[in-house]
Design a protein around this motif. Structure first.
Motif, mmCIF file in Angstrom:
data_model
loop_
_atom_site.group_PDB
_atom_site.id
_atom_site.type_symbol
_atom_site.label_atom_id
_atom_site.label_comp_id
_atom_site.label_asym_id
_atom_site.label_seq_id
_atom_site.Cartn_x
_atom_site.Cartn_y
_atom_site.Cartn_z
ATOM 1 N N PRO A 185 0.839 -1.197 0.000
ATOM 2 C CA PRO A 185 0.000 0.000 0.000
ATOM 3 C C PRO A 185 0.876 1.250 0.000
ATOM 4 O O PRO A 185 2.037 1.186 0.434
ATOM 5 C CB PRO A 185 -0.780 -0.134 1.310
ATOM 6 C CG PRO A 185 0.156 -0.902 2.215
ATOM 7 C CD PRO A 185 0.900 -1.850 1.313
ATOM 8 N N PRO A 186 0.384 2.414 -0.462
ATOM 9 C CA PRO A 186 -0.895 2.593 -1.148
ATOM 10 C C PRO A 186 -0.802 2.136 -2.606
ATOM 11 O O PRO A 186 0.273 2.179 -3.205
ATOM 12 C CB PRO A 186 -1.135 4.087 -1.049
ATOM 13 C CG PRO A 186 0.248 4.665 -1.066
ATOM 14 C CD PRO A 186 1.109 3.685 -0.315
ATOM 15 N N LEU A 187 -1.936 1.741 -3.189
ATOM 16 C CA LEU A 187 -1.929 1.207 -4.541
ATOM 17 C C LEU A 187 -1.524 2.242 -5.579
ATOM 18 O O LEU A 187 -1.025 1.889 -6.646
ATOM 19 C CB LEU A 187 -3.315 0.641 -4.891
ATOM 20 C CG LEU A 187 -3.714 -0.638 -4.147
ATOM 21 C CD1 LEU A 187 -5.067 -1.125 -4.631
ATOM 22 C CD2 LEU A 187 -2.666 -1.726 -4.327
ATOM 23 N N ALA A 230 -2.545 -8.505 -5.097
ATOM 24 C CA ALA A 230 -2.516 -9.204 -3.808
ATOM 25 C C ALA A 230 -2.877 -8.253 -2.672
ATOM 26 O O ALA A 230 -3.624 -8.617 -1.748
ATOM 27 C CB ALA A 230 -1.127 -9.796 -3.572
ATOM 28 N N THR A 231 -2.352 -7.036 -2.728
ATOM 29 C CA THR A 231 -2.649 -6.029 -1.703
ATOM 30 C C THR A 231 -4.130 -5.676 -1.710
ATOM 31 O O THR A 231 -4.769 -5.559 -0.649
ATOM 32 C CB THR A 231 -1.795 -4.774 -1.930
ATOM 33 O OG1 THR A 231 -0.417 -5.127 -1.918
ATOM 34 C CG2 THR A 231 -2.064 -3.725 -0.868
ATOM 35 N N TYR A 232 -4.672 -5.494 -2.895
ATOM 36 C CA TYR A 232 -6.089 -5.134 -3.030
ATOM 37 C C TYR A 232 -6.982 -6.266 -2.511
ATOM 38 O O TYR A 232 -7.939 -6.025 -1.760
ATOM 39 C CB TYR A 232 -6.408 -4.834 -4.496
ATOM 40 C CG TYR A 232 -7.828 -4.393 -4.751
ATOM 41 C CD1 TYR A 232 -8.226 -3.088 -4.472
ATOM 42 C CD2 TYR A 232 -8.775 -5.286 -5.255
ATOM 43 C CE1 TYR A 232 -9.529 -2.679 -4.705
ATOM 44 C CE2 TYR A 232 -10.076 -4.890 -5.490
ATOM 45 C CZ TYR A 232 -10.442 -3.586 -5.212
ATOM 46 O OH TYR A 232 -11.747 -3.180 -5.438
ATOM 47 N N MET A 233 -6.679 -7.501 -2.899
ATOM 48 C CA MET A 233 -7.482 -8.640 -2.464
ATOM 49 C C MET A 233 -7.401 -8.823 -0.952
ATOM 50 O O MET A 233 -8.401 -9.152 -0.296
ATOM 51 C CB MET A 233 -7.008 -9.908 -3.177
ATOM 52 C CG MET A 233 -7.267 -9.916 -4.677
ATOM 53 S SD MET A 233 -9.019 -9.815 -5.093
ATOM 54 C CE MET A 233 -9.596 -11.393 -4.434
ATOM 55 N N ASN A 234 -6.237 -8.602 -0.367
ATOM 56 C CA ASN A 234 -6.097 -8.704 1.080
ATOM 57 C C ASN A 234 -6.946 -7.649 1.794
ATOM 58 O O ASN A 234 -7.581 -7.931 2.821
ATOM 59 C CB ASN A 234 -4.625 -8.556 1.467
ATOM 60 C CG ASN A 234 -4.430 -8.451 2.964
ATOM 61 O OD1 ASN A 234 -4.251 -7.358 3.507
ATOM 62 N ND2 ASN A 234 -4.464 -9.585 3.651
ATOM 63 N N SER A 235 -6.962 -6.426 1.248
ATOM 64 C CA SER A 235 -7.736 -5.352 1.879
ATOM 65 C C SER A 235 -9.239 -5.595 1.786
ATOM 66 O O SER A 235 -9.996 -5.138 2.648
ATOM 67 C CB SER A 235 -7.389 -4.008 1.232
ATOM 68 O OG SER A 235 -7.848 -3.960 -0.111
ATOM 69 N N LYS A 236 -9.666 -6.335 0.757
ATOM 70 C CA LYS A 236 -11.098 -6.572 0.564
ATOM 71 C C LYS A 236 -11.580 -7.859 1.221
ATOM 72 O O LYS A 236 -12.733 -7.937 1.660
ATOM 73 C CB LYS A 236 -11.417 -6.611 -0.935
ATOM 74 C CG LYS A 236 -11.112 -5.314 -1.680
ATOM 75 C CD LYS A 236 -11.886 -4.146 -1.108
ATOM 76 C CE LYS A 236 -11.584 -2.855 -1.865
ATOM 77 N NZ LYS A 236 -12.288 -1.687 -1.268
ATOM 78 N N THR A 237 -10.717 -8.877 1.273
ATOM 79 C CA THR A 237 -11.156 -10.189 1.766
ATOM 80 C C THR A 237 -10.472 -10.602 3.061
ATOM 81 O O THR A 237 -10.914 -11.555 3.702
ATOM 82 C CB THR A 237 -10.889 -11.270 0.705
ATOM 83 O OG1 THR A 237 -9.468 -11.459 0.568
ATOM 84 C CG2 THR A 237 -11.487 -10.882 -0.643
ATOM 85 N N ASP A 283 -4.977 -14.340 2.878
ATOM 86 C CA ASP A 283 -3.517 -14.309 2.824
ATOM 87 C C ASP A 283 -3.058 -14.479 1.377
ATOM 88 O O ASP A 283 -3.218 -15.555 0.785
ATOM 89 C CB ASP A 283 -2.934 -15.418 3.692
ATOM 90 C CG ASP A 283 -1.405 -15.404 3.703
ATOM 91 O OD1 ASP A 283 -0.824 -14.406 3.216
ATOM 92 O OD2 ASP A 283 -0.801 -16.374 4.172
ATOM 93 N N PHE A 284 -2.484 -13.420 0.818
ATOM 94 C CA PHE A 284 -1.996 -13.456 -0.557
ATOM 95 C C PHE A 284 -0.498 -13.161 -0.627
ATOM 96 O O PHE A 284 0.015 -12.776 -1.674
ATOM 97 C CB PHE A 284 -2.774 -12.446 -1.423
ATOM 98 C CG PHE A 284 -4.238 -12.752 -1.534
ATOM 99 C CD1 PHE A 284 -4.705 -13.623 -2.498
ATOM 100 C CD2 PHE A 284 -5.150 -12.185 -0.650
ATOM 101 C CE1 PHE A 284 -6.058 -13.913 -2.604
ATOM 102 C CE2 PHE A 284 -6.508 -12.474 -0.742
ATOM 103 C CZ PHE A 284 -6.966 -13.338 -1.723
ATOM 104 N N THR A 285 0.190 -13.330 0.508
ATOM 105 C CA THR A 285 1.624 -13.025 0.517
ATOM 106 C C THR A 285 2.420 -13.987 -0.359
ATOM 107 O O THR A 285 3.550 -13.675 -0.747
ATOM 108 C CB THR A 285 2.178 -13.085 1.951
ATOM 109 O OG1 THR A 285 1.825 -14.338 2.555
ATOM 110 C CG2 THR A 285 1.604 -11.951 2.793
#
Length: 460
Positions: free
Chosen positions: A272-274, A285-292, A295-297
């Motif tokens: 972040p930030p995008l 991955a960052t966006y999906m983590n913030s929404k769901t 773990d997308f690391t």
């Protein structure tokens, strides 16, 4: 002939003058967050001297009065260079909390003093590009200087936000200049070119891929003279380490502390930030983590897999090619593009050296118009971000008394994009374009200009 030379120099002076005027006009009225942190780093170096790296971790930010808890992950050259203007402009950075909001204000004298260093090396880099290209085409040397020095990316990095990527690019550009002017027949130039390439890595590690390629060219012929390879490896290693040695000798354990900082800051994570994230996979991955909250690391942790694969393809490309100037400049460009396309965390300032490699490469790529077009399309797309992002933010957030004329000027050329989804799509498309460019450029190419290019110092 004298008239033509005079006109050529006049045009060069106009390009550099125009670029310098733009930089100096906007530099005093904007500041990125790193400018504020650089003041803290310079203050620590001036007080701790060669024990600086003992205090380079994030835990030192309170005792050393840094505005942010960011560690120092760079080589010694930056803090040494910044200590000189800091002695001239010692006004402290103001930072405090008020009603739950953190304020950081950078004094104008420090903004001007620190950016003067970045602008100086930006200018030196432009002139080095000019000398690299000039033996092959005086007209194209002007085009390449204009592309680099009037480029919104390099203007933004050195003069609006304020970052030192040109300081790292300059010694590498000089090493390329020496390599192309003198060739690699002399062991002395193998040593010097490899040393400068390593030295550039010591300034900022993100330049390591093209630095390695430069050292490989300096060591040719690889299979015929083992002493040349040994000299090149030792010189490159010396260039990387020589500026660290006084710190380690004076304050044992400095290198270990610095290694811990580098290890921690390079550990893959979210970005972040995008709006300031330029790897499409990391942004997603960052966006999906913030929404769901999932773990997308694993996406960012495996960035090295495509990097290793692509660099292997590049090395194989090097082995099957003759040492030709067109191939050399293409491979410098390619190696840095691999880094930008695969590394898990890419900031906008990383693209400044890319503009330098593009300026050297696209004007000389006479044997394949399609490849040249690909490099221009990619660079143009990188420039688009400058017009998307409301860059006037850097004229507001850290400036206690903003210059609204400068802010209005920046706003007038900005699309003022704020939605993070737009930056997510931008980042994904950027990475997609990077892989397209790498695929096209790594494919086998026919010999340039019927197998020989005029004034080719690398041609055996």
């Amino acid at each position: 002939m004298r008239i033509r030379v005079t006109l050529h120099l006049v045009i060069l002076a106009l390009i550099v003058g125009a670029g310098l005027l733009v930089r100096l006009s906007i530099a005093p009225y904007t500041s990125g967050s790193d400018i504020a942190q650089f003041a803290g780093f310079a203050d620590t170096f001036l007080s701790k001297n060669l024990c600086f790296f003992k205090y380079s971790g994030t835990e030192s930010h309170i005792s050393e009065n840094w505005p942010y808890p960011w560690p120092y992950p760079y080589g010694p050259i930056l803090v040494i260079l910044l200590s000189i203007p800091r002695m001239i402009a010692p006004t402290p950075v103001i930072h405090y909390w008020d009603a739950g909001t953190y304020y950081v204000y950078v004094p104008t004298d420090w903004i001007i003093a620190s950016k003067s260093v970045f602008i100086l090396f930006d200018t030196l880099s432009a002139l080095t590009i000019y000398f690299i290209v000039k033996p092959f085409s005086t007209r194209k040397s002007l085009l390449s200087v204009g592309f680099y020095y009037l480029n919104p990316v390099t203007i933004y990095v050195s003069s609006i936000y304020g970052m030192f990527d040109a300081v790292a690019f300059f010694p590498l550009a000089v090493s390329i200049l020496l390599l192309l002017r003198q060739g690699s027949e002399s062991l002395r130039y193998t040593v010097l070119v490899s040393f400068l390439a390593g030295f550039s890595v010591a300034v900022k590690p993100n330049i390591v891929f093209p630095a390695l390629i430069t050292a490989i060219y300096a060591c040719k012929p690889l299979l015929k003279e083992a002493k040349r390879v040994v000299a090149g490896v030792l010189s490159f290693t010396t260039g990387v380490l020589i500026t660290y040695l006084p710190f380690e000798i004076s304050c044992p354990g400095s290198l270990l502390t610095h290694y811990s900082v580098l290890k921690n800051i390079s550990a893959p994570g979210y970005t972040p930030p995008l709006c300031y994230s330029f790897n499409g996979f990391s942004s997603l991955a960052t966006y999906m983590n913030s929404k769901t909250r999932g773990d997308f690391t694993w996406v960012t942790a495996n960035w090295w897999v495509p990097a290793l694969l692509l660099f292997t393809f590049l090395f194989l490309k090097l082995l099957r090619e003759r040492f030709d100037i067109v191939f050399a400049l293409e491979n410098f460009y390619l190696s840095y593009l691999i880094f930008l396309t695969t590394y898990w965390r890419v900031n906008y300032q990383y693209f400044a050296p890319l503009m330098g490699f593009t300026a050297m490469y696209f004007v000389l790529d006479r044997f394949n118009v399609f490849k040249r077009a690909i490099s221009i399309i990619y660079s143009t797309y990188v420039m688009l971000w400058f017009f998307m992002f409301p860059v006037s933010w850097w004229g507001r957030v850290h400036i206690m008394n903003p210059n609204y004329e400068a802010i209005g000027l920046l706003d007038s050329i900005s699309l003022m994009v704020f939605a993070e989804e737009n930056y997510l799509m931008y980042s994904i498309l950027l990475t997609f374009l990077g892989y397209i460019a790498l695929t096209v450029l790594l494919l086998p190419a026919r010999e340039p200009c019927n197998g020989q290019l005029s004034r080719d110092p690398l041609h055996p």
